[in-house]
Motif scaffolding. Structure first.
Motif, PDB file in Angstrom:
ATOM      1  N   LEU A 268     -10.674   1.793   4.741  1.00 30.76           N
ATOM      2  CA  LEU A 268     -10.974   1.568   6.346  1.00 30.76           C
ATOM      3  C   LEU A 268     -11.302   0.064   6.886  1.00 30.76           C
ATOM      4  O   LEU A 268     -11.180  -0.255   7.856  1.00 30.76           O
ATOM      5  CB  LEU A 268     -12.191   2.709   6.644  1.00 30.76           C
ATOM      6  N   SER A 269     -11.786  -0.741   5.826  1.00 27.54           N
ATOM      7  CA  SER A 269     -12.368  -1.932   6.406  1.00 27.54           C
ATOM      8  C   SER A 269     -11.309  -2.819   6.357  1.00 27.54           C
ATOM      9  O   SER A 269     -11.402  -3.933   7.048  1.00 27.54           O
ATOM     10  CB  SER A 269     -13.420  -2.600   5.398  1.00 27.54           C
ATOM     11  N   GLY A 270      -9.989  -2.528   6.238  1.00 23.22           N
ATOM     12  CA  GLY A 270      -8.990  -3.226   6.481  1.00 23.22           C
ATOM     13  C   GLY A 270      -8.838  -4.642   5.383  1.00 23.22           C
ATOM     14  O   GLY A 270      -7.917  -5.268   5.334  1.00 23.22           O
ATOM     15  N   VAL A 271      -9.467  -4.367   4.398  1.00 21.38           N
ATOM     16  CA  VAL A 271      -9.571  -5.392   3.209  1.00 21.38           C
ATOM     17  C   VAL A 271      -8.803  -4.590   2.138  1.00 21.38           C
ATOM     18  O   VAL A 271      -8.736  -3.488   1.843  1.00 21.38           O
ATOM     19  CB  VAL A 271     -10.905  -5.522   2.631  1.00 21.38           C
ATOM     20  N   ILE A 272      -7.839  -5.600   1.394  1.00 24.37           N
ATOM     21  CA  ILE A 272      -7.006  -5.028  -0.020  1.00 24.37           C
ATOM     22  C   ILE A 272      -7.613  -5.734  -1.064  1.00 24.37           C
ATOM     23  O   ILE A 272      -7.730  -6.942  -1.241  1.00 24.37           O
ATOM     24  CB  ILE A 272      -5.527  -5.478   0.533  1.00 24.37           C
ATOM     25  N   THR A 273      -7.764  -4.887  -1.935  1.00 25.95           N
ATOM     26  CA  THR A 273      -8.320  -5.533  -3.147  1.00 25.95           C
ATOM     27  C   THR A 273      -7.268  -5.612  -4.258  1.00 25.95           C
ATOM     28  O   THR A 273      -6.466  -4.243  -4.317  1.00 25.95           O
ATOM     29  CB  THR A 273      -9.660  -4.301  -3.671  1.00 25.95           C
ATOM     30  N   ILE A 274      -7.247  -6.348  -5.169  1.00 25.13           N
ATOM     31  CA  ILE A 274      -6.303  -6.366  -6.200  1.00 25.13           C
ATOM     32  C   ILE A 274      -7.044  -6.265  -7.601  1.00 25.13           C
ATOM     33  O   ILE A 274      -7.776  -7.342  -7.765  1.00 25.13           O
ATOM     34  CB  ILE A 274      -5.482  -7.776  -6.113  1.00 25.13           C
ATOM     35  N   TRP A 275      -6.300  -5.511  -8.119  1.00 26.33           N
ATOM     36  CA  TRP A 275      -7.133  -5.092  -9.790  1.00 26.33           C
ATOM     37  C   TRP A 275      -6.162  -5.631 -10.747  1.00 26.33           C
ATOM     38  O   TRP A 275      -5.004  -5.042 -10.814  1.00 26.33           O
ATOM     39  CB  TRP A 275      -7.700  -3.818  -9.572  1.00 26.33           C
ATOM     40  N   ASP A 276      -6.794  -6.290 -11.780  1.00 21.67           N
ATOM     41  CA  ASP A 276      -6.191  -6.517 -12.985  1.00 21.67           C
ATOM     42  C   ASP A 276      -6.117  -5.210 -14.043  1.00 21.67           C
ATOM     43  O   ASP A 276      -7.168  -4.934 -14.430  1.00 21.67           O
ATOM     44  CB  ASP A 276      -6.362  -7.816 -13.765  1.00 21.67           C
ATOM     45  N   LEU A 277      -4.870  -4.552 -14.300  1.00 18.32           N
ATOM     46  CA  LEU A 277      -5.054  -3.325 -15.081  1.00 18.32           C
ATOM     47  C   LEU A 277      -5.068  -3.673 -16.524  1.00 18.32           C
ATOM     48  O   LEU A 277      -5.607  -2.754 -17.363  1.00 18.32           O
ATOM     49  CB  LEU A 277      -3.757  -2.243 -15.032  1.00 18.32           C
ATOM     50  N   GLU A 278      -5.006  -4.824 -17.075  1.00 14.07           N
ATOM     51  CA  GLU A 278      -5.075  -5.153 -18.385  1.00 14.07           C
ATOM     52  C   GLU A 278      -6.652  -5.414 -18.629  1.00 14.07           C
ATOM     53  O   GLU A 278      -7.025  -4.969 -19.735  1.00 14.07           O
ATOM     54  CB  GLU A 278      -4.308  -6.259 -18.837  1.00 14.07           C
ATOM     55  N   LYS A 279      -7.227  -6.041 -17.822  1.00 15.01           N
ATOM     56  CA  LYS A 279      -8.705  -6.291 -17.987  1.00 15.01           C
ATOM     57  C   LYS A 279      -9.453  -5.496 -17.192  1.00 15.01           C
ATOM     58  O   LYS A 279     -10.802  -5.559 -17.461  1.00 15.01           O
ATOM     59  CB  LYS A 279      -8.847  -8.027 -17.480  1.00 15.01           C
ATOM     60  N   THR A 293      -7.706   0.707   9.843  1.00 13.72           N
ATOM     61  CA  THR A 293      -7.573   1.146   8.344  1.00 13.72           C
ATOM     62  C   THR A 293      -6.213   0.940   7.763  1.00 13.72           C
ATOM     63  O   THR A 293      -4.950   1.142   8.477  1.00 13.72           O
ATOM     64  CB  THR A 293      -7.614   2.648   8.615  1.00 13.72           C
ATOM     65  N   VAL A 294      -6.011   0.564   6.451  1.00 11.21           N
ATOM     66  CA  VAL A 294      -4.981   0.277   5.705  1.00 11.21           C
ATOM     67  C   VAL A 294      -4.181   1.775   5.575  1.00 11.21           C
ATOM     68  O   VAL A 294      -4.857   2.712   4.753  1.00 11.21           O
ATOM     69  CB  VAL A 294      -5.261  -0.291   4.238  1.00 11.21           C
ATOM     70  N   THR A 295      -3.297   1.930   6.195  1.00  7.88           N
ATOM     71  CA  THR A 295      -2.568   3.461   5.968  1.00  7.88           C
ATOM     72  C   THR A 295      -1.528   3.183   4.647  1.00  7.88           C
ATOM     73  O   THR A 295      -1.389   4.452   4.082  1.00  7.88           O
ATOM     74  CB  THR A 295      -1.824   3.672   7.195  1.00  7.88           C
ATOM     75  N   ALA A 311      -3.711   0.488  10.739  1.00  9.23           N
ATOM     76  CA  ALA A 311      -3.974   1.355  12.190  1.00  9.23           C
ATOM     77  C   ALA A 311      -4.101   0.094  13.274  1.00  9.23           C
ATOM     78  O   ALA A 311      -4.088   0.507  14.473  1.00  9.23           O
ATOM     79  CB  ALA A 311      -4.997   2.267  12.158  1.00  9.23           C
ATOM     80  N   ASP A 312      -3.992  -1.137  12.919  1.00  4.36           N
ATOM     81  CA  ASP A 312      -4.252  -2.080  13.860  1.00  4.36           C
ATOM     82  C   ASP A 312      -3.026  -2.846  14.374  1.00  4.36           C
ATOM     83  O   ASP A 312      -2.833  -3.715  15.008  1.00  4.36           O
ATOM     84  CB  ASP A 312      -5.064  -3.577  13.210  1.00  4.36           C
ATOM     85  N   ASN A 313      -1.975  -2.001  14.156  1.00  2.00           N
ATOM     86  CA  ASN A 313      -0.594  -2.351  14.987  1.00  2.00           C
ATOM     87  C   ASN A 313       0.084  -3.360  14.275  1.00  2.00           C
ATOM     88  O   ASN A 313       0.713  -4.074  14.959  1.00  2.00           O
ATOM     89  CB  ASN A 313      -0.857  -2.415  16.272  1.00  2.00           C
ATOM     90  N   SER A 314      -0.045  -3.472  13.005  1.00  6.69           N
ATOM     91  CA  SER A 314       0.538  -4.706  12.116  1.00  6.69           C
ATOM     92  C   SER A 314       1.458  -4.138  10.957  1.00  6.69           C
ATOM     93  O   SER A 314       0.995  -3.257  10.607  1.00  6.69           O
ATOM     94  CB  SER A 314      -0.326  -5.715  12.022  1.00  6.69           C
ATOM     95  N   LEU A 315       2.324  -4.972  10.427  1.00  9.68           N
ATOM     96  CA  LEU A 315       2.936  -4.566   9.357  1.00  9.68           C
ATOM     97  C   LEU A 315       3.180  -5.950   8.770  1.00  9.68           C
ATOM     98  O   LEU A 315       3.724  -7.034   8.993  1.00  9.68           O
ATOM     99  CB  LEU A 315       4.452  -3.907   9.520  1.00  9.68           C
TER     100      LEU A 315
END
Length: 1009
Positions: A268-279, A293-295, A311-315
């Motif tokens: 909902l915050s519009g932040v995108i978190t990137i996770w390292d699946l190995e570590k 909100t990231v849809t 939902a902020d009308n952006s791609l």
């Protein structure tokens, strides 16, 4: 009821909404289909170029899926199938709205809120193949197809349960335990076998092994809630990390191909978190990726590129090419995240400037969506990182007022804006699409206007620069304007000060002040209250300012002195000015509109009728119309010469801003609660051309849709299906109107005549006769055929075209023809192939057999029969239609036949009627006479005018000699000549009258300048 003066054309600025997008890969090309209210759009992912716009559906789209050329959109309880842009069928089977769609092979899966999962065969719209009931207490939220799991899907629920179904047999295979009672918001298969990613409502992201029903990893606060300025996060193997919360994790995507295995998550915050699946730890954060909100998130296979929608009308596209693994913005398409409130056509009317509460200043192109963009505010993202705040906090406040001038676009800043609570006006340079380097802020000490001309330069280099003076409510900028030459910017403040600046250097060039008394040298501010509007004429002679003190003050532009004062009678809330006519309209607090002649300094018109506050106004370039919008939901068009209302348009939601193109062909509006800009076509230019009768009865008009010519869907930011409003058709009302007799009785006599003429006389350009000929708008006008220009122009110049297209070299005989087909002799235009002819090389032994002799006799008999029939009826279809016309007098069938022919075919028909010398017959001469009579009859109807001229031109070239030789044909030609002379004289009279009026008004305008 009269037709609306402005009809809906299209909506601009809609990119996507809260529905997750669908990605389709076809070979090397990848497309993404997004939902925009009741329609959908398809973009090419390489450059985010708009490819297709889908049709307008009945209800808001809730889910979308793609397969080849087909797009499936869930609209309430139904699924609409579209092949490219056209509807081909509807799948109906759900009792409640559909949550998600998925295409698997030749099947379509639909998950509904009614607790059912339906399997459809693509192309079969009768009934679903399989119906799976998930359970009465199972509220489905999402589904996914795990890799390598044949004919199986995983369905998540609102209570955290997970079910595995075989949709081929319709059986439930397994039900997983609840994940702490938190609702499952999204399910995404991972590249690892048997493992799926689950986004939960408590903000966690869980990796779960479906084969062993084990949790592999859990990432707390994967949604990124509260991470706009703080990055304190952790993840632990097999257990929850830091206590998350603050919003659900709405989307997950896994990176494939070379590079570290990454997982992206958003919420909902519009932040995108990137996770390292190995570590199993946080790799990076894309702060302020979106304002809503990231849809949906999607990693392109084998590429370090992530696509996100919100939902902020952006791609947006993000690429991970940095040494530290951080992502940067690669490309994006966006519109207003909040409804715009300020609007203005720029230049020649092909571009629109707009601003809203999202603190963005945008320019939209009315002809090409790829040219629409947001104006840069000077590295706002870098300043936000440095200050550790959100990007929204370092942007300029919302725009309250703006003005633009195209004259100096290539030289320096040519746009000026006033912002909410800002004590300086900001400049913009549209050539570079950036914020200007000058902030226009006047000195705060009262000074003599001549001494103030040498004031200091405006301070600051951007929106983040500190201002030299402390904020003061009296110095907040409330009105701005540009001179027509583009050299000067005018700034009015809440304290009544009015200052002039040089747009090139940003230097203060004087203040407009008034003296207290005739004997005192003390100077006062321009107004005793806030200045609500500033405007200058086209020659930089006069300047007009309006304030809340209820006065209009006219100033000498160069002398900086007051030349006239006009008492309005009420506090002014806004003004609009037409610089070339000298007319100024003021909207007052008493809900009335007052029109003033600035040159004469007097009131010329007073309009009243609005029931709520006036939000915006605009004067047409020709000075005949005043358009005003109000919070009462109406747009009123005032006829200035007549001094009365022309039409009242009721557009549903209240209008917040309105602008009319310089050519008066398009009207742009913005509305409360809607993030788009709506374009309307002027029906005086694109319709009948006859103005409607004056009436104050509201006429309903639908809002435009994203597809040109269609009506609006529910394109409301953040709205749900429950918010649906009933939209009335054009021309309908929501209450029963009085009878037509009572309306006509109450209408003035001259207005009654105009109304009856408007309803009976003009017709739409789309009206057609049975033969395809357009209906004449009025009986006294000539109507063109509306055929392609090549169809009638090439007919008159066919000889020149043939000469130009003649081959340079003679044709060469082929070395060896592979085969030939014998034809049967006859007079038909098309060859008749003899399929029973004997093939060469078969020998002569079969020729003497009884079967061969019988076949040959039948063939010869059929050929002779065909030849006899051709001899009896040798006339072409065109000649037969002419003879029929000679009997019944109806020229419509002949014209219908000619409209379908190519120019070469028409030329061939006319040449086939050519009478040879010495062999003419009475029948052939009569056919030429029928041709001349047909042309005369068609000209009398005043339709297909240019096409008939081309036909007559070719006919006289071919049959000119035979017409001279026969008296009957000469008589037909003389009648046709008289008819053409009369027609051309009327056309010439109208053209000369129009030319005379244009020259007269041009001379008047030139003398006035």
């Amino acid at each position: 009821m009269a037709d609306p003066l402005f009809l809906p054309f299209r909506a601009l600025g809609y990119i996507t909404d809260e529905v997750p997008f669908a990605v389709l890969r076809r070979g090397k090309e990848t497309t993404v289909t997004v939902s925009v209210g009741k329609a959908w759009q398809t973009y090419a992912c390489n450059k985010l170029k708009l490819l297709l716009v889908g049709p307008q559906l009945e209800h808001k789209i809730t889910a979308i899926a793609c397969k080849g050329d087909f797009t499936f959109a869930a609209s309430k309880n139904d699924i609409v199938a579209c092949q490219r842009m056209h509807r081909v069928g509807t799948y109906s089977g759900h009792a409640k709205p559909i949550v998600q769609l998925m295409c698997l092979g030749d099947h379509l899966l639909s998950l509904g809120q009614d607790g059912r999962l339906l399997l459809w065969r693509l192309g079969s719209y009768d009934a679903p193949l399989v119906t799976m009931k998930l359970g009465l207490d199972f509220q489905p939220t999402c589904m996914a197809h795990p890799e390598t799991y044949l004919n199986k899907v995983v369905v998540g629920s609102a209570d955290g349960r997970l079910q595995l179904w075989n949709f081929s047999t319709g059986t439930k295979l397994f039900e997983f335990n609840s994940f702490g009672g938190s609702a499952i918001k999204c399910i995404t298969p991972s590249p690892a076998l048997d493992i799926v990613g689950l986004g939960l409502a408590d903000g966690r992201c869980v990796l779960h092994n479906l084969r062993y029903d084990e949790q592999v990893a859990s990432f707390a606060n994967a949604a990124g809630a509260g991470l706009e300025a703080d990055a304190g996060m952790a993840a632990r193997d097999g257990q929850d990390g830091l206590a998350g919360g603050g919003g659900p994790c709405t989307s997950i995507s896994f990176r494939t191909g070379p590079g570290p295995p990454l997982m992206a998550a958003g919420g909902l915050s519009g932040v995108i978190t990137i996770w390292d699946l190995e570590k199993l730890r946080l790799a990076t954060i894309i702060r302020d990726a979106h304002d809503g909100t990231v849809t949906k998130l999607h990693f392109f296979p084998g590429e370090p590129v992530l696509m996100s929608a919100a939902a902020d009308n952006s791609l947006k596209h993000w690429i991970f090419d940095g040494a530290d693994g951080a992502a940067r913005l690669l490309r994006f398409r966006s519109g207003h995240a909040s409804p715009p409130s300020v609007l203005r056509f720029y230049g020649d009317g092909l571009r629109i400037l707009s601003a809203g509460q999202d603190r963005a200043f945008r320019m939209f192109s009315t002809i090409q969506d790829q040219q629409s963009r947001e104006l840069s505010q000077g590295h706002s993202s870098h300043r936000a990182k440095r200050l550790k705040v959100s990007e929204q906090d370092v942007k300029l406040p919302p725009v309250l007022s703006m003005d633009a001038c195209q004259v100096r676009e290539r030289d320096w800043c040519n746009v000026i804006t006033a912002h909410e609570g800002a004590s300086a006006a900001y400049t913009w340079r549209l050539q570079h699409f950036t914020l200007g380097k000058h902030q226009l802020q006047a000195p705060r000490t009262p000074t003599d206007p001549l001494k103030a001309a040498a004031g200091p330069k405006a301070a600051g280099k951007g929106p983040g620069a500190s201002q030299p003076l402390a904020p003061d409510p009296l110095w907040v900028v409330t009105a701005v304007a540009l001179s027509c030459c583009g050299n000067f910017g005018l700034v009015g403040t809440a304290g009544g000060n009015l200052d002039r600046f040089n747009m090139q250097s940003g230097i203060h060039r004087g203040s407009y002040c008034r003296k207290a008394t005739s004997k005192s040298s003390k100077v006062l501010s321009a107004h005793d209250g806030a200045i609500m509007g500033v405007a200058g004429d086209a020659w930089n002679r006069n300047l007009v300012s309006a304030g809340v003190d209820g006065l209009l003050r006219v100033w000498g532009f160069k002398a900086l002195q007051q030349s006239a004062v006009i008492e309005v009678g009420s506090s002014v809330s806004r003004i609009t000015h037409q610089p070339f006519t000298g007319m100024l309209a003021a909207a007052c607090d008493d809900l009335s509109l007052r029109l003033f002649d600035v040159e004469a300094a007097r009131l010329v018109r007073l309009f009243s009728g609005h029931q709520d506050r006036v939000t915006d106004m605009v004067l047409s370039k020709d000075g005949r119309w005043l358009l005003s919008s109000s919070l009462d939901g109406t747009l009123r068009v005032w006829d200035i010469p007549a001094g009365r209302i022309l039409q009242v348009l009721r557009m549903g939601e209240p209008i917040t801003a309105v602008s009319l193109a310089p050519a008066m062909d398009m009207l742009a509006t913005t509305h409360v609660g809607r993030r788009g800009i709506y374009l309307w076509s002027n029906q005086l230019l694109f319709g009948t051309g006859v103005p409607p009768a004056h009436s104050d009865r509201p006429v309903d008009a639908r809002l435009p849709a994203i597809t040109p010519g269609e009506d609006l869907s529910t394109l409301v930011a953040g709205s749900s299906e429950d918010d649906e409003t009933t939209v009335l058709p054009v021309g309908a009302t929501d209450s029963e109107d009085e009878s037509d007799d009572e309306d006509m009785a109450a209408m003035p006599e001259d207005e009654e005549r105009r109304g009856s003429h408007a309803e009976a006389g003009p017709r739409s350009y789309e009206a057609r006769r049975a033969d395809g000929t357009p209906q004449p708008l009025t009986p006294e006008l000539l109507t063109l055929s509306l055929l392609p220009r090549t169809q009638w122009h090439n007919l008159a110049h066919l000889d020149a075209i043939k000469a130009r297209s003649r081959p340079v070299q003679p044709p060469k005989k082929p070395e060896a023809a592979p085969f030939f087909l014998p034809t049967v002799p006859g007079l038909e235009g098309r060859p008749v192939f003899d399929t029973e002819a004997q093939r060469p090389g078969l020998g002569d032994d079969l020729e003497g057999t009884p079967a061969s002799r019988a076949a040959k006799a039948n063939k010869n008999k059929g050929a002779s029969d065909r030849f006899v029939r051709g001899a009896v009826d040798h006339a072409s279809p065109f000649v037969r239609l002419l003879r029929q016309f000679q009997q019944d007098g109806g020229h419509e069938p002949v014209m219908q036949h000619l409209r379908k022919l190519t120019p070469a075919a028409v030329d061939g028909e006319l040449r086939s009627m050519e009478v040879l010398e010495g062999t003419e017959s009475e029948e052939e001469v009569d056919d030429v006479g029928s041709l001349l009579k047909f042309i005369g009859s068609a000209l009398e109807s005043k339709t297909n005018f240019e096409y008939l001229q081309a036909i007559l031109h070719v006919a006289l070239q071919i049959h000119g000699d035979i017409i001279i030789q026969h008296a009957s044909l000469r008589q037909h030609a003389q009648l046709l000549h008289q008819q053409l002379s009369s027609t051309w004289s009327s056309v010439e009279h109208m053209l000369q009258q129009t030319q005379c009026m244009a020259q007269f008004f041009g001379s008047v305008h030139g003398s006035a300048m």
